[in-house]
Structures are given as C-alpha cells and as structure tokens.
Motif scaffolding. Structure first.
Motif, PDB file in Angstrom:
ATOM      1  N   MET A   1       7.213  26.328  15.896  1.00  0.00           N
ATOM      2  CA  MET A   1       8.144  27.538  16.041  1.00  0.00           C
ATOM      3  C   MET A   1       7.366  28.536  15.798  1.00  0.00           C
ATOM      4  O   MET A   1       6.449  28.726  15.085  1.00  0.00           O
ATOM      5  N   ASP A   2       7.718  29.557  16.957  1.00  0.00           N
ATOM      6  CA  ASP A   2       6.924  30.760  16.781  1.00  0.00           C
ATOM      7  C   ASP A   2       7.396  31.725  15.861  1.00  0.00           C
ATOM      8  O   ASP A   2       8.470  31.657  15.420  1.00  0.00           O
ATOM      9  N   GLU A   3       6.693  32.914  15.673  1.00  0.00           N
ATOM     10  CA  GLU A   3       7.209  34.052  14.705  1.00  0.00           C
ATOM     11  C   GLU A   3       8.513  34.577  15.069  1.00  0.00           C
ATOM     12  O   GLU A   3       9.402  34.701  14.092  1.00  0.00           O
ATOM     13  N   PRO A   4       8.673  34.876  16.282  1.00  0.00           N
ATOM     14  CA  PRO A   4       9.841  35.436  16.672  1.00  0.00           C
ATOM     15  C   PRO A   4      11.279  34.470  16.250  1.00  0.00           C
ATOM     16  O   PRO A   4      12.057  35.323  15.753  1.00  0.00           O
ATOM     17  N   GLU A   5      10.718  33.466  16.564  1.00  0.00           N
ATOM     18  CA  GLU A   5      12.115  32.608  16.271  1.00  0.00           C
ATOM     19  C   GLU A   5      12.305  32.632  14.850  1.00  0.00           C
ATOM     20  O   GLU A   5      13.672  32.333  14.345  1.00  0.00           O
ATOM     21  N   ILE A   6      11.416  32.424  14.066  1.00  0.00           N
ATOM     22  CA  ILE A   6      11.559  32.257  12.492  1.00  0.00           C
ATOM     23  C   ILE A   6      12.147  33.530  12.118  1.00  0.00           C
ATOM     24  O   ILE A   6      12.775  33.304  11.276  1.00  0.00           O
ATOM     25  N   LEU A   7      11.851  34.660  12.545  1.00  0.00           N
ATOM     26  CA  LEU A   7      12.431  36.044  12.104  1.00  0.00           C
ATOM     27  C   LEU A   7      13.970  36.042  12.344  1.00  0.00           C
ATOM     28  O   LEU A   7      14.986  36.373  11.737  1.00  0.00           O
ATOM     29  N   LEU A   8      14.108  35.491  13.770  1.00  0.00           N
ATOM     30  CA  LEU A   8      15.619  35.430  14.388  1.00  0.00           C
ATOM     31  C   LEU A   8      16.409  34.462  13.195  1.00  0.00           C
ATOM     32  O   LEU A   8      17.573  35.089  13.244  1.00  0.00           O
ATOM     33  N   LYS A   9      15.983  33.495  13.163  1.00  0.00           N
ATOM     34  CA  LYS A   9      17.010  32.596  12.353  1.00  0.00           C
ATOM     35  C   LYS A   9      16.791  33.151  10.858  1.00  0.00           C
ATOM     36  O   LYS A   9      17.873  32.956  10.262  1.00  0.00           O
ATOM     37  N   ASP A  99      20.375  46.765  26.089  1.00  0.00           N
ATOM     38  CA  ASP A  99      19.537  47.718  25.442  1.00  0.00           C
ATOM     39  C   ASP A  99      19.779  47.889  23.889  1.00  0.00           C
ATOM     40  O   ASP A  99      18.803  48.046  23.093  1.00  0.00           O
ATOM     41  N   THR A 100      21.186  47.958  23.712  1.00  0.00           N
ATOM     42  CA  THR A 100      21.521  48.123  22.260  1.00  0.00           C
ATOM     43  C   THR A 100      21.086  47.014  21.153  1.00  0.00           C
ATOM     44  O   THR A 100      20.502  47.117  20.171  1.00  0.00           O
ATOM     45  N   ALA A 101      21.244  45.693  22.060  1.00  0.00           N
ATOM     46  CA  ALA A 101      20.582  44.430  21.162  1.00  0.00           C
ATOM     47  C   ALA A 101      19.205  44.659  20.961  1.00  0.00           C
ATOM     48  O   ALA A 101      18.657  44.268  19.906  1.00  0.00           O
ATOM     49  N   HIS A 102      18.500  45.106  21.846  1.00  0.00           N
ATOM     50  CA  HIS A 102      17.094  45.209  21.596  1.00  0.00           C
ATOM     51  C   HIS A 102      16.684  46.220  20.636  1.00  0.00           C
ATOM     52  O   HIS A 102      15.830  45.885  19.835  1.00  0.00           O
ATOM     53  N   PRO A 119       8.721  43.988  24.731  1.00  0.00           N
ATOM     54  CA  PRO A 119      10.063  43.851  25.106  1.00  0.00           C
ATOM     55  C   PRO A 119      10.520  42.416  25.487  1.00  0.00           C
ATOM     56  O   PRO A 119      11.540  42.070  25.232  1.00  0.00           O
ATOM     57  N   ASP A 120       9.302  41.599  25.906  1.00  0.00           N
ATOM     58  CA  ASP A 120       9.646  40.080  26.068  1.00  0.00           C
ATOM     59  C   ASP A 120      10.078  39.363  24.954  1.00  0.00           C
ATOM     60  O   ASP A 120      10.814  38.420  25.043  1.00  0.00           O
ATOM     61  N   GLU A 121       9.294  39.510  24.028  1.00  0.00           N
ATOM     62  CA  GLU A 121       9.494  38.761  22.752  1.00  0.00           C
ATOM     63  C   GLU A 121      10.836  39.197  21.948  1.00  0.00           C
ATOM     64  O   GLU A 121      11.792  38.249  21.660  1.00  0.00           O
ATOM     65  N   ILE A 122      11.250  40.561  22.195  1.00  0.00           N
ATOM     66  CA  ILE A 122      12.464  40.867  21.621  1.00  0.00           C
ATOM     67  C   ILE A 122      13.580  40.403  22.567  1.00  0.00           C
ATOM     68  O   ILE A 122      14.532  39.919  22.131  1.00  0.00           O
ATOM     69  N   GLU A 123      13.486  40.113  23.730  1.00  0.00           N
ATOM     70  CA  GLU A 123      14.609  39.785  24.733  1.00  0.00           C
ATOM     71  C   GLU A 123      14.430  38.046  24.417  1.00  0.00           C
ATOM     72  O   GLU A 123      15.999  37.750  24.543  1.00  0.00           O
ATOM     73  N   GLY A 124      13.300  37.579  24.054  1.00  0.00           N
ATOM     74  CA  GLY A 124      13.573  36.031  23.895  1.00  0.00           C
ATOM     75  C   GLY A 124      14.362  35.842  22.561  1.00  0.00           C
ATOM     76  O   GLY A 124      15.255  34.991  22.417  1.00  0.00           O
ATOM     77  N   MET A 125      14.309  36.733  21.415  1.00  0.00           N
ATOM     78  CA  MET A 125      14.907  36.558  20.426  1.00  0.00           C
ATOM     79  C   MET A 125      16.590  36.986  20.656  1.00  0.00           C
ATOM     80  O   MET A 125      17.338  36.034  20.068  1.00  0.00           O
ATOM     81  N   ARG A 126      16.963  38.010  21.458  1.00  0.00           N
ATOM     82  CA  ARG A 126      18.289  38.053  21.722  1.00  0.00           C
ATOM     83  C   ARG A 126      18.927  36.945  22.563  1.00  0.00           C
ATOM     84  O   ARG A 126      19.975  36.273  22.286  1.00  0.00           O
ATOM     85  N   ARG A 127      17.998  35.983  23.278  1.00  0.00           N
ATOM     86  CA  ARG A 127      18.435  35.089  24.078  1.00  0.00           C
ATOM     87  C   ARG A 127      18.895  33.897  23.110  1.00  0.00           C
ATOM     88  O   ARG A 127      19.788  32.964  23.241  1.00  0.00           O
ATOM     89  N   ARG A 128      17.774  33.817  22.240  1.00  0.00           N
ATOM     90  CA  ARG A 128      18.117  32.586  21.512  1.00  0.00           C
ATOM     91  C   ARG A 128      18.990  32.800  20.285  1.00  0.00           C
ATOM     92  O   ARG A 128      19.572  31.958  20.049  1.00  0.00           O
ATOM     93  N   LEU A 129      19.384  34.007  19.978  1.00  0.00           N
ATOM     94  CA  LEU A 129      20.506  34.350  19.185  1.00  0.00           C
ATOM     95  C   LEU A 129      21.712  34.006  19.653  1.00  0.00           C
ATOM     96  O   LEU A 129      22.767  33.466  19.148  1.00  0.00           O
TER      97      LEU A 129
END
Length: 226
Positions: A1-9, A99-102, A119-129
């Motif tokens: 699991m990468d760091e962005p996903e850990i932060l998202l969860k 944009d607001t979600a980012h 931006p790519d990592e942030i969008e990935g977080m949004r999609r996983r969320l």
C-alpha cells in the motif's frame, strides 16, 4: 500500500496497531514524572517531619490521579473530535466537484507530504475515496476507552518510583535525594527511548538532555522555596 492510500484511509477511520504509540507512552510517563517531582520538591528538608512527608506523598499520588483522569478524558475528546472531523471532511470530498476535492485533500496533507504530492497522486486519493465505504461505526469505540485507561495508568504509575523512598524511610533528606536520583534515572531512560523512536543517531544524548532538564527543574523548585 502506498503512502497516499495510507493517508486517505487515515482520513476515513483512524485505526492504531498498538495500544498506544511510543511517543504517547513516553510523553505520559514524562508528564507523570514532572508532576510528581515538582510536588515532592516542595518538601523542605530542614523542617520536614513524618507527617509532612506523608502529606506530600499523598498529595503527589492524588495530583497524578487527577492529572491522569483529566489526560484520559482529554484523549477521548481529542479522538472523538478528530474522527468526527475526518468523517465530515470525507463527506465533503465525496460530494464536492473535482477541483474542490483536490483542494480539500491537499489542505489535509501534512506539509512534508504535500511537498512531494502532485495532482496525479491527489486525484488518485480522490478516486479511491469515492470507492470506499465511509465508516459508520460509533465515534468512540472500546479500544479508545482501553487506550484512555492506559494513559491514566501510565501517569499514575510514573508517580510511584518517585514517592516510594518516602514510604520506606523517615529520613527526609535521604528520601528526597533517593527520589531525585530515581527521577533523573527515569527521565534519562525516557529520553533515551524518545531519541530511539525519533531515529536519532545518538539516543543517549537525548537521554542525557532529558536528565539535565530534570536536574534544572529540581533546582528551580528548590530555588522557589522547595
């Protein structure tokens, strides 16, 4: 699991693998020690009698019982507040435009993580969320109360080594010197553990600095009339 996903969860549900993180355990021990040594330091060696020593011992134990209770309750309040905030934030991100979600996600990230997140990592977080089921469990859970109880015990137990000398001898001077030595030793080991947890190359130095801090504190208490 990468760091962005850990932060998202972590935004959705804060789960801890250990009962208390090392920094929490060490901090609570330090709080209890410092509280106890300031109370014990109020003993005047020149005038202390058996009753004075008993009163100071009871005061130190009572004060740390009260402090431990307050600290445990504040831990529950902090946990409930952060968890509620994370839930609301997650709901806002899910219902917001892209944009607001980012922007919301970027504002939530720690500075050192935001600096390396694009931006790519942030969008990935949004999609996983969007694909996660939001946590519907109670704000406070049984484990939280267990951790609060652990905090209470750490604060209280940190007092006992400091006051034990006053229970074993009627010699106020000897008891006070032994109590100070025990306090400095415990502060050293707590500082050493803190340094190791922080990844310092020389944790012994952290232990020494913590012991020196205790010595300065004891000296300040004496100078103020202890």
């Amino acid at each position: 699991m990468d760091e962005p996903e850990i932060l998202l969860k972590g935004m959705v549900a804060q789960e801890r693998d250990r009962l208390l993180e090392p920094i929490d355990r060490i901090s609570e021990i330090l709080f209890g020690l410092i509280m106890a040594v300031t109370i014990v330091g109020s003993i005047s060696i020149a005038t202390a009698g058996r009753e004075d020593m008993r009163s100071i011992t009871i005061a130190a134990l009572g004060c740390n019982l009260a402090w431990g209770l307050v600290d445990a309750v504040m831990y529950l309040i902090r946990t409930a507040t952060e968890r509620s905030r994370n839930r609301v934030l997650s709901e806002h991100i899910v219902s917001a435009d892209v944009d607001t979600a980012h922007r919301l996600i970027a504002e939530t990230l720690p500075d050192h993580v935001a600096a390396i997140t694009g931006p790519d990592e942030i969008e990935g977080m949004r999609r996983r969320l969007l694909g996660l089921e939001l946590d519907g469990r109670p704000t406070l859970r049984p484990r939280d109360y267990l951790e609060a109880g652990g905090i209470f015990l750490l604060v209280v137990l940190a007092t006992f080594p400091v006051v034990v000398p006053f229970l074993l001898t009627s010699n106020a001077a000897l008891a006070l010197h032994v109590s100070h030595a025990i306090t400095l030793g415990m502060l050293f080991f707590a500082g050493f553990a803190l340094g190791r947890h922080a990844g310092h190359s020389k944790p012994l130095r952290t232990g020494v600095w913590m012991a020196l801090f205790g010595a300065v504190l004891i000296g300040a208490v004496k100078a103020l009339g202890g």
